[in-house]
Design an enzyme around this catalytic site. Structure first.
Site, short mmCIF file in Angstrom:
data_model
loop_
_atom_site.label_atom_id
_atom_site.label_comp_id
_atom_site.label_asym_id
_atom_site.label_seq_id
_atom_site.Cartn_x
_atom_site.Cartn_y
_atom_site.Cartn_z
N THR A 209 0.86 -1.20 0.00
CA THR A 209 0.00 0.00 0.00
C THR A 209 0.89 1.24 0.00
O THR A 209 2.09 1.15 -0.23
CB THR A 209 -0.98 -0.04 1.19
N ASN A 210 0.29 2.40 0.23
CA ASN A 210 1.08 3.64 0.28
C ASN A 210 0.53 4.55 1.38
O ASN A 210 -0.43 4.18 2.06
CB ASN A 210 1.09 4.33 -1.08
N ARG A 211 1.14 5.71 1.53
CA ARG A 211 0.83 6.54 2.71
C ARG A 211 -0.39 7.44 2.54
O ARG A 211 -0.66 8.27 3.42
CB ARG A 211 2.05 7.38 3.07
#
Ligand code: C5P
Length: 408
Positions: A209-211
């Protein structure tokens, strides 16, 4: 000055900051613009400035107490009468109280009792402004649709330099005007906003995933709804509550987001792809949890479908807006994405800049149009950035002369 606020009743809440004297100028602007203004002061505000000053300039009584034997339910009558509540300056204290539903004086009781829009202009010392508890309270208010006019940087009363100076009166009055102007300018549009990250599964317990927090997309959804649009929000996993009256569809992966976008597509007139869609996903998802051994593990990644590029071929008259979160060559990268994906606008931001990017309540963006023209905005709350983006969409709509009905 134009009488833009003719017929409007504004409640001006003044709290105990040294900037309280600036509320006098705000009051004058509002009155000159034709508003009827009722001033409510907290007890600490009265340490800085006398109620009489506001009384003379507003030509109305100033209220300071919840308990007045002659008027037992003042907070309820005032709460119903006003078109907007403006709290300027707003201290850390009042922000904390309203965010937590504390109603222990007239102003906080009004704020909690009223269904009118609320605009707050914080003013405080730099250390208070950056304190996590204040920032958390502000994001609670932001999530509830309170419009925050972010403070400015400069010399503070403490002698230090920093963020926390009350915004210029002109910005505060402009925020009131824009909140009050009957803006149904997106009525008839169906705006699809994607927001948040995606999760690309590796196995049943792990994902890539990412932030992204989803805050920019949620701010866009809320703002578009506030301007009369029907809003569909396709959201990756976030902790944010669904904005009122917005149809939220929750998804996990880029593929699920793609399917959801395509399912709604026939109804959509404006697409804002604010989601940080994963660009790659594991080629294979293991059905069982991958076991640990002492050898290196290689994950083979494949590109995800590019949603914007896919919908481009069936865009009809729809407006397409992309987002570009970059860490280098921000504008040139954004320009080439705009071109590649055939967008009407791209909103670029350098996520390495302080005050911009993931999980913050502020953003520093540049909006680039299809002619390559760039409009750089200063650091603003994500709610304000959202309004500016919608203004550009509105402009585009009138320039292109496109109807709000999609062409299939
Ligand atoms: O190509 P890049 O991912 O940097 O472009 C960002 C823009 O493209 C964003 O608006 C994002 O939501 C959108 N996007 C997409 N499908 C993907 C990846 C990104 O629509 N698979």
């Amino acid at each position: 000055m134009e009488m833009d606020l003719q017929g409007k009743h504004i409640l001006l809440g003044v709290t105990g900051s040294i900037a309280a004297y600036k509320s006098v100028l705000i009051l004058r602007h509002l009155v000159q613009a034709g508003a009827q203004v009722t001033v409510v002061m907290t007890s600490s505000a009265q340490q800085f400035i006398a109620p009489l000053t506001f009384q003379i300039l507003s030509h109305r009584p100033v209220f300071t107490s919840l308990f007045d034997p002659s008027d037992e339910i003042r907070h309820l009558t005032l709460a119903e009468q006003v078109d907007l509540i403006l709290i300027a300056p707003a201290t850390a204290n009042i922000i904390g109280k309203i965010a937590n539903g504390i109603a222990d004086d007239l102003l906080t009781t009004l704020a909690v009792a009223s269904s009118s829009p609320i605009v707050i202009a914080p003013a405080m010392d730099g250390d208070m402004w950056t304190h996590p508890v204040l920032q958390r309270n502000l994001s609670v208010l932001d999530g509830l649709g309170v419009h925050v006019v972010s403070p400015e940087e400069g010399p503070l009363a403490s002698g230090k330099e920093g963020m926390g100076r009350l915004a210029l009166e002109s910005r505060i009055v402009a925020a009131v005007l824009s909140r009050l102007r009957k803006r149904e300018d997106l009525k008839g549009e169906t705006v699809l906003v994607t927001a948040g990250p995606t999760r690309e599964p590796i196995d049943p317990v792990r994902h890539i995933t990412n932030r992204s927090s989803g805050k920019m997309g949620y701010a866009l959804a809320r703002a578009a709804q506030g301007r009369g649009a029907r809003v569909i929000l396709i959201s990756g996993p976030t902790h944010l509550p669904a904005p009122p009256k917005v149809e939220r569809i929750s998804v996990q992966s880029a593929e699920e987001m793609r399917e959801a976008v395509l399912r709604c597509w026939s109804e959509v007139t404006v697409l804002m792809m604010a989601a940080a869609v994963a660009d790659y996903r594991p080629r294979r998802r293991s059905d069982q949890k991958l076991k640990k051994d002492h050898e290196p593990l290689f994950l083979e990644l494949e590109p995800t479908p590019d949603i914007l590029s896919e919908v481009r071929s069936r865009r009809g008259h729809r407006i397409l807006i992309g987002f570009a979160a970059e860490t280098e060559d921000v504008l040139s990268r954004a320009r080439s994405k705009l071109e590649q994906k055939g967008l009407d606008l791209i909103v670029a931001n350098d996520v390495t800049q302080e005050g911009a990017g993931f999980d913050l309540d502020t953003n520093i963006v540049t909006i680039i149009d299809a002619n390559g023209e760039a409009m750089a905005l200063p650091k603003l709350s994500k709610a304000e950035v959202a309004e500016r983006i919608l203004d550009r969409i509105k402009e585009l709509k009138s320039r292109l002369g496109t109807g709000s009905r999609p062409i299939h």
